[in-house]
Design an enzyme around this catalytic site. Structure first.
Site, PDB file in Angstrom:
ATOM      1  CE1 TYR A 133      77.272 -25.413 -30.501  1.00  0.00           C
ATOM      2  CE2 TYR A 133      78.566 -23.632 -31.452  1.00  0.00           C
ATOM      3  CZ  TYR A 133      77.393 -24.101 -30.882  1.00  0.00           C
ATOM      4  OH  TYR A 133      76.347 -23.242 -30.699  1.00  0.00           O
ATOM      5  CE  LYS A 147      74.323 -17.832 -37.281  1.00  0.00           C
ATOM      6  NZ  LYS A 147      75.664 -18.091 -36.762  1.00  0.00           N
ATOM      7  CE1 TYR A 177      72.155 -23.435 -30.717  1.00  0.00           C
ATOM      8  CE2 TYR A 177      72.143 -21.872 -32.541  1.00  0.00           C
ATOM      9  CZ  TYR A 177      72.712 -22.361 -31.387  1.00  0.00           C
ATOM     10  OH  TYR A 177      73.855 -21.780 -30.881  1.00  0.00           O
ATOM     11  CG  ASP A 226      66.385 -16.743 -34.408  1.00  0.00           C
ATOM     12  OD1 ASP A 226      67.171 -15.990 -35.020  1.00  0.00           O
ATOM     13  OD2 ASP A 226      66.770 -17.663 -33.651  1.00  0.00           O
TER      14      ASP A 226
END
Length: 436
Positions: A15, A265, A142, A236
């Site tokens: 990114y 995560k 996303y 998600d």
């Protein structure tokens, strides 16, 4: 040559536009909510290093458990073999997931957890000889950067170069409070042709889309519609799982359950990469067959890595302690108090909070977006103050590790308020707070 300079010679960062990228900060040590650079400067990690580090850096208990496992078994191929950390982690995750969840499939990260979920949903129809092939997702969503995950993410600068290679998805508005009826109407229209196989969503909080938030009752209405029409629901929870929204999973705010969950995560407490896709018995049973072609042909070299599974078990040990949930509730309470301080600030377009996530959308006059020019100014301002915040365009958000202390969180709040009240009016000709 220091570490940052050596990095610039050999590394391509995520990114990051490398042509004009600032010299990266070389971090050499972590301790709880703090990171230390090669010159000894301390930073408060107020975004949990991309939302993964829920218990703090270099946690001694997780490190001890992983070290012990390293001396027993470091890795094992997971086809035809198994091991204790993988079995135990699956057993324990299923005690926290909704009771309809039956099986755990391991992968490497959030994107791959989503890839597995999509392949499960699509092949579920294929194995049953059904022709439903469409997927519904929310605008501003996303779900990751691999091709399937990109396909079900909102079309944006992240996905534009690959648009010709992504499968078609039906997008509807997320049910924000001001358009919930419209969203539900769009969903009903989308399923009218009976072609939809699955609906994928980020429950309650759309992370990379700008920490956009919506109410559980609206999502529950959509899931109820899915259940009535045999549409597979994919939650998600890569970002929202493991306490982020004030409950173990964001779906715990609902009475309805999803068919498939995607986790990553916080799964290992930010120690190492691991992904999980769980599913109910209906999905799993569709792959049981004498026909070998109905196998789920998906795997990774490091599937269910014993070290990563051990880190997951250690993280669960910490997450199941009362101290952890007391910290989550404290952060949630502190966020609410800061929300009250900022809510009438004229330099703020919107402020929203869910559990340990607080998002502040700055009014810049340039509109809301990932490339809003305030992002770099804010990012560098907070770095100078010894705080790591990585704004999503003009959205400054706080998502700290649960171990952050009250004083450090107050310092983060004060720095944000200072930026909003003092720097913003001078830089962007905005209306200052009435108290100034």
């Amino acid at each position: 040559m220091n570490l940052s300079e050596r990095d610039q010679n050999v590394i391509w960062h995520p990114y990051t536009q490398m042509k004009d990228a600032a010299t990266p900060i070389a971090i050499v040590k972590g301790d709880g909510a703090y990171l230390f650079d090669e010159y000894g400067k301390r930073y408060i990690d107020a975004v949990s290093s991309w939302w993964v580090n829920i218990h703090g850096h270099a946690h001694p208990y997780i490190a001890q458990r992983v070290s012990e496992q390293l001396n027993k078994l470091e890795h094992l191929m997971f086809a035809g073999f198994t091991h204790q950390p993988a079995v135990e982690l699956a057993e324990r995750l299923l005690t926290h997931l909704p009771s309809n969840q039956s099986k755990i499939f391991y992968s490497d990260n959030g994107s791959t957890a989503v890839e597995v979920a999509l392949k499960m949903a699509i092949q579920y129809r294929h194995n049953r000889g059904e022709e439903k092939k469409k997927v519904i997702a929310f605008n501003n969503s996303y779900h990751g950067d691999t091709f399937g995950a990109m396909s079900v993410s909102a079309r944006s600068a992240f996905t534009n170069p690959f648009s010709d290679f992504l499968f078609d998805v039906i997008y509807i508005d997320a049910p924000y409070p001001d358009n919930a009826e419209k969203s539900i109407s769009q969903f009903n229209n989308a399923i009218s042709n009976n072609e939809v196989t699955a609906f994928i969503f980020e429950p309650l909080v759309q992370g990379a889309g700008g920490m956009l938030m919506y109410k559980s009752e609206y999502l529950q209405q959509i899931i109820n519609i899915c259940n009535a029409h045999d549409i597979i629901t994919i939650a998600d929870e890569v970002m929202t799982g493991f306490g982020r929204t004030g409950k173990f999973f964001a779906m715990d705010h609902l009475d309805a359950d999803a068919d498939i969950f995607c986790l990553s995560k916080g799964l290992t407490g930010g120690t190492m990469a691991l992904g999980v896709t769980s599913c109910n018995a209906k999905i799993f049973d569709a792959f049981l067959s004498d026909d070998k072609s109905k196998t789920l042909f998906h795997g990774h070299s490091y599937t269910a890595n014993p070290l990563a599974c051990t880190a997951g078990l250690a993280s669960l040990d910490l997450l199941e302690m009362n101290e952890c949930w007391n910290n989550i509730k404290r952060i949630e309470h502190q966020h609410k108090s800061f929300y009250e301080i900022l809510k009438n600030n004229k330099n703020i377009k919107d402020i929203r909070q869910c559990g340990t996530i607080l998002a502040i959308e700055i009014e810049t006059g340039d509109g809301t977006g990932y490339f809003n020019n305030i992002r770099d100014k804010a990012y560098n301002y907070f770095l100078d103050k010894g705080i790591i915040l990585r704004p999503l365009g003009n959205v400054i958000y706080i998502m700290p590790p649960y171990c952050i202390n009250e004083e450090d969180l107050i310092y983060v709040y004060q720095s944000i308020e200072e930026f909003i009240n003092n720097l913003l009016p001078n830089s962007f000709d905005l209306v200052p707070n009435s108290s100034d």
